[in-house]
Design an enzyme around this catalytic site. Structure first.
Site, short mmCIF file in Angstrom:
data_model
loop_
_atom_site.label_atom_id
_atom_site.label_comp_id
_atom_site.label_asym_id
_atom_site.label_seq_id
_atom_site.Cartn_x
_atom_site.Cartn_y
_atom_site.Cartn_z
N ILE A 24 0.84 -1.21 0.00
CA ILE A 24 0.00 0.00 0.00
C ILE A 24 0.87 1.26 0.00
O ILE A 24 0.59 2.22 -0.71
CB ILE A 24 -0.94 -0.01 1.24
CG1 ILE A 24 -1.94 -1.16 1.12
CG2 ILE A 24 -1.67 1.33 1.37
CD1 ILE A 24 -2.76 -1.43 2.39
N ASN A 94 2.38 4.58 7.56
CA ASN A 94 1.84 3.34 6.99
C ASN A 94 2.50 2.05 7.45
O ASN A 94 1.87 0.99 7.44
CB ASN A 94 1.96 3.48 5.46
CG ASN A 94 1.78 2.19 4.71
OD1 ASN A 94 0.66 1.69 4.60
ND2 ASN A 94 2.87 1.62 4.20
N SER A 147 -6.94 0.13 10.31
CA SER A 147 -7.45 -1.05 9.60
C SER A 147 -8.88 -1.27 10.06
O SER A 147 -9.26 -0.84 11.16
CB SER A 147 -6.61 -2.28 9.96
OG SER A 147 -7.27 -3.47 9.56
N TYR A 162 -2.61 -7.43 16.59
CA TYR A 162 -2.86 -6.56 15.43
C TYR A 162 -4.13 -5.75 15.66
O TYR A 162 -4.15 -4.53 15.48
CB TYR A 162 -2.97 -7.41 14.17
CG TYR A 162 -3.12 -6.62 12.88
CD1 TYR A 162 -2.01 -6.07 12.24
CD2 TYR A 162 -4.37 -6.42 12.29
CE1 TYR A 162 -2.14 -5.34 11.06
CE2 TYR A 162 -4.51 -5.70 11.12
CZ TYR A 162 -3.39 -5.17 10.50
OH TYR A 162 -3.51 -4.45 9.34
N LYS A 166 -4.39 -1.63 15.99
CA LYS A 166 -5.12 -0.76 15.06
C LYS A 166 -6.23 0.01 15.77
O LYS A 166 -6.52 1.15 15.41
CB LYS A 166 -5.67 -1.60 13.89
CG LYS A 166 -4.57 -2.23 13.02
CD LYS A 166 -3.63 -1.19 12.42
CE LYS A 166 -2.65 -1.79 11.43
NZ LYS A 166 -1.75 -0.79 10.83
N THR A 197 -1.94 -7.22 -1.22
CA THR A 197 -0.56 -6.72 -1.11
C THR A 197 0.33 -7.89 -0.72
O THR A 197 -0.18 -8.97 -0.38
CB THR A 197 -0.43 -5.65 0.00
OG1 THR A 197 -0.65 -6.29 1.26
CG2 THR A 197 -1.40 -4.50 -0.16
N1 LIG Z 1 -3.06 -5.50 3.20
C1 LIG Z 1 -4.16 -5.38 3.92
O1 LIG Z 1 -5.13 -6.14 3.75
C2 LIG Z 1 -4.27 -4.29 4.95
C3 LIG Z 1 -5.52 -3.96 5.45
C4 LIG Z 1 -5.66 -2.96 6.41
C5 LIG Z 1 -4.54 -2.28 6.85
N2 LIG Z 1 -3.32 -2.61 6.35
C6 LIG Z 1 -2.17 -1.85 6.86
O2 LIG Z 1 -1.54 -1.18 5.80
C7 LIG Z 1 -0.14 -1.01 6.07
C8 LIG Z 1 0.66 -1.53 4.89
O3 LIG Z 1 0.35 -2.89 4.71
P1 LIG Z 1 0.69 -3.70 3.37
O4 LIG Z 1 -0.42 -4.65 3.18
O5 LIG Z 1 1.11 -2.79 2.30
O6 LIG Z 1 1.91 -4.57 3.94
P2 LIG Z 1 3.38 -4.80 3.39
O7 LIG Z 1 3.96 -5.86 4.28
O8 LIG Z 1 3.38 -5.03 1.93
O9 LIG Z 1 4.06 -3.39 3.70
C9 LIG Z 1 4.41 -2.99 4.99
C10 LIG Z 1 5.69 -2.21 4.90
O10 LIG Z 1 6.04 -1.74 6.21
C11 LIG Z 1 7.45 -1.91 6.37
N3 LIG Z 1 7.81 -1.96 7.79
C12 LIG Z 1 7.48 -2.93 8.70
N4 LIG Z 1 8.04 -2.65 9.87
C13 LIG Z 1 8.73 -1.49 9.72
C14 LIG Z 1 9.53 -0.69 10.58
N5 LIG Z 1 9.76 -1.04 11.85
N6 LIG Z 1 10.07 0.44 10.09
C15 LIG Z 1 9.88 0.81 8.80
N7 LIG Z 1 9.15 0.09 7.92
C16 LIG Z 1 8.59 -1.05 8.39
C17 LIG Z 1 7.74 -3.22 5.65
O11 LIG Z 1 9.11 -3.36 5.36
C18 LIG Z 1 6.87 -3.06 4.40
O12 LIG Z 1 7.55 -2.36 3.40
C19 LIG Z 1 0.11 -1.78 7.38
O13 LIG Z 1 0.10 -0.87 8.47
C20 LIG Z 1 -1.09 -2.71 7.47
O14 LIG Z 1 -1.38 -3.08 8.79
C21 LIG Z 1 -3.16 -3.58 5.42
#
Ligand SMILES: NC(=O)c1ccc[n+]([C@@H]2O[C@H](COP(=O)([O-])OP(=O)(O)OC[C@H]3O[C@@H](n4cnc5c(N)ncnc54)[C@H](O)[C@@H]3O)[C@@H](O)[C@H]2O)c1
Length: 255
Positions: A24, A94, A147, A162, A166, A197
């Protein structure tokens, strides 16, 4: 066009996206750049792919390495951003992780890791950027990644850490929105449903099959579907929107 540009354009703005190396964060970074912002991508191991994508499209971007749980690293990169870009107008907070484990089998270390990145990491980033905005009298805005799991409990997987992290992000957002409203700084959160993702791709097929009938749309959202909501929150169009949690979940939380 001029009307839309005035409402939603981000030309002249500098936007930070944490965890923007993939998923994202990568898509939102691209969206900010297409709306005219200079984008700074923070990630633990570099985000060259995201930067290249933006530069190829004629946008402005650079990446810096930082772990959002490390206050010192965050302060160092913010000083670097101040040197290179002069200021920060937008933070898309994010970075996040998810661990699927039931409470009786999860370790305290796993609980702490999730809370540390998802909640404390967003707090550290928001605090550092908020401080800079207040010092520089920038009427900026922060969008915290929450989320739908901050509102409902997903099934069939158990992920108490988690969900709690959130829910914490949603209330942290409201708290900061109140605290900083007097400075003209807006703070909102985004609550997506299941989005396709790398994070969601990593889960076993059996679980994805269990999710499908629970989703009213019977499919996960495309990360691109989040871009307009984030652009709205980040833009002058949202002048009076602060302390809000914006759900983009394909009606998942309606039942
Ligand atoms: N994919 C979904 O269904 C979904 C739904 C709701 C919310 N989210 C939220 O959206 C955000 C992005 O999720 P995504 O699906 O793109 O996941 P993703 O795993 O593809 O991306 C998450 C990114 O965060 C980085 N990250 C993790 N820990 C870190 C840290 N300590 N410092 C810096 N960077 C760090 C990772 O390296 C990765 O690049 C997250 O907060 C997730 O909880 C995702």
């Amino acid at each position: 066009m001029q009307y839309l540009e005035k409402l939603f354009g981000l030309t002249g703005k500098t936007a930070i996206v944490t965890g923007g190396g993939r998923g994202i964060g990568q898509v939102i970074a691209h969206g900010f750049a297409r709306a005219g912002a200079e984008v700074v991508i923070l990630s633990r191991s570099g985000a060259q792919e995201t930067v290249d994508k933006i530069l190829r499209d004629g946008g402005k971007a650079y990446d810096l390495k930082a772990d959002v749980t490390d206050e010192k690293q965050v302060d160092t990169v913010l000083a670097e951003i101040e040197k290179r870009s002069g200021k920060v107008d937008i933070l898309f907070n994010n970075a996040g992780i998810c661990i699927h484990k039931d409470t009786l089998n999860a370790s305290i270390a796993e609980w702490r890791e999730v809370i540390d990145i998802n909640l404390t990491g967003e707090y550290i980033m928001a605090r550092a950027v908020g401080r800079m905005m207040i010092e520089k009298e920038i009427r900026g805005n922060i969008i915290n990644m929450a989320s739908m799991s901050g509102t409902i409990v997903n099934i069939p997987q158990w992920q108490a850490s988690y969900n709690a992290s959130k829910a914490g992000v949603i209330h942290l957002t409201k708290s900061l929105a109140m605290e900083w409203a007097g400075y003209g700084i807006r703070v909102n959160s985004l609550s997506p449903g299941y989005i396709a993702t790398p994070m969601s791709a990593d889960v076993e097929q059996e679980l994805k099959d269990a999710w499908t009938p629970l989703m009213p749309t019977h499919e996960m959202g495309d990360p691109e579907a989040l871009v307009p909501a984030v652009l709205y929150l980040a833009s002058p169009a949202a002048t009076y929107t602060t302390g809000s949690d914006v759900l983009v979940d394909g009606a998942y939380t309606c039942f």
